[in-house]
Design a protein around this motif. Structure first.
Motif, mmCIF file in Angstrom:
data_model
loop_
_atom_site.group_PDB
_atom_site.id
_atom_site.type_symbol
_atom_site.label_atom_id
_atom_site.label_comp_id
_atom_site.label_asym_id
_atom_site.label_seq_id
_atom_site.Cartn_x
_atom_site.Cartn_y
_atom_site.Cartn_z
ATOM 1 N N ASP A 80 0.857 -1.185 0.000
ATOM 2 C CA ASP A 80 0.000 0.000 0.000
ATOM 3 C C ASP A 80 0.894 1.237 0.000
ATOM 4 O OD1 ASP A 80 -1.616 2.138 0.627
ATOM 5 O OD2 ASP A 80 -2.544 1.209 2.380
ATOM 6 N N ALA A 82 0.380 4.390 0.474
ATOM 7 C CA ALA A 82 0.171 5.313 1.587
ATOM 8 C C ALA A 82 0.827 4.771 2.854
ATOM 9 C CB ALA A 82 -1.325 5.538 1.821
ATOM 10 N N ALA A 85 4.635 5.243 2.567
ATOM 11 C CA ALA A 85 5.055 6.621 2.820
ATOM 12 C C ALA A 85 5.031 6.931 4.318
ATOM 13 C CB ALA A 85 4.155 7.591 2.059
ATOM 14 N N GLY A 86 3.965 6.513 5.002
ATOM 15 C CA GLY A 86 3.868 6.745 6.441
ATOM 16 C C GLY A 86 4.932 5.991 7.212
ATOM 17 N N LEU A 110 -1.007 4.762 11.302
ATOM 18 C CA LEU A 110 -1.051 4.058 10.021
ATOM 19 C C LEU A 110 -2.221 3.078 9.943
ATOM 20 C CD1 LEU A 110 2.753 3.261 9.516
ATOM 21 C CD2 LEU A 110 1.399 5.085 8.440
#
Length: 204
Positions: A80, A82, A85-86, A110
């Protein structure tokens, strides 16, 4: 005769694969740290530096898992962007800024607390803050999600050493050897820590 032997080998391979626990894609969350991005490896793999573990990020869609020989995959990831990135941001918060409390908040936000990479980094952050009870709970959570999460075994082994539990740390070292052998960075790191005199400060 040869055809029968081929069938037996194929059947044995299929049976072994079906009995193995389901492996998640490669990646290994940190540890602390966690630990891709090591030299000469897939950035989502599981190679780490000696003192500062490299982050293991979730695999990009279509990326292939890496395996060491015939050993089962020893890290886990989520495909994923996102989340990746987190995770990167939280990793940098830990290893660039040493802001463990902020990293814990970032990791929990997250929404993947039960993912071994995330739980392992949270456990590491609590350990660095001196909260051994919370740290242990998160290491246990990571291993419940993935019993072969080699980086958790390494960092939980360091936790055991810091608590004076040398025999338990040796047990963790044995678990690491059974997952990735004695040449992997996780094994060498914990073995080096075990070689230090009792009471030595660990820099991990």
């Amino acid at each position: 005769m040869i055809t029968a032997m081929i069938r037996l080998v194929a059947l044995g391979t299929f049976a072994a694969a079906s009995l193995s626990p389901p492996a998640l894609a490669a990646g290994g969350g940190g540890g602390g740290g966690g630990g891709g991005g090591g030299p000469g490896t897939d950035p989502f793999g599981s190679t780490y530096s000696d003192q500062r573990p490299q982050p293991t990020y979730p695999k990009r869609p279509g990326a292939k898992s890496t395996h060491k020989g015939k050993k089962p995959n020893n890290q886990s990831s989520i495909g994923d962007p996102a989340f990746a990135a987190g995770y990167r941001m939280a990793y940098d918060t830990i290893y660039e800024r040493n802001d463990y409390a902020a990293a814990i908040a970032q990791l929990k936000s997250l929404g993947h607390d039960d993912h071994p990479n995330v739980a392992n980094l949270i456990g590491y952050s609590y350990r660095k803050l001196g909260d051994y009870e919370q740290s242990q709970a998160w290491y246990e959570r990571a291993l419940k999600a993935d019993p072969n999460h080699v980086l958790t075994w390494q960092y939980y082994g360091l936790w055991q050493l810091e608590r004076g539990n040398r025999e338990q740390a040796l047990y963790h070292l044995g678990r690491i050897a059974s997952i990735c052998g004695t040449d992997c960075q996780e094994y060498r790191s914990l073995a080096a820590a075990l070689d230090q005199p009792t009471g030595s400060a660990l820099v991990y």
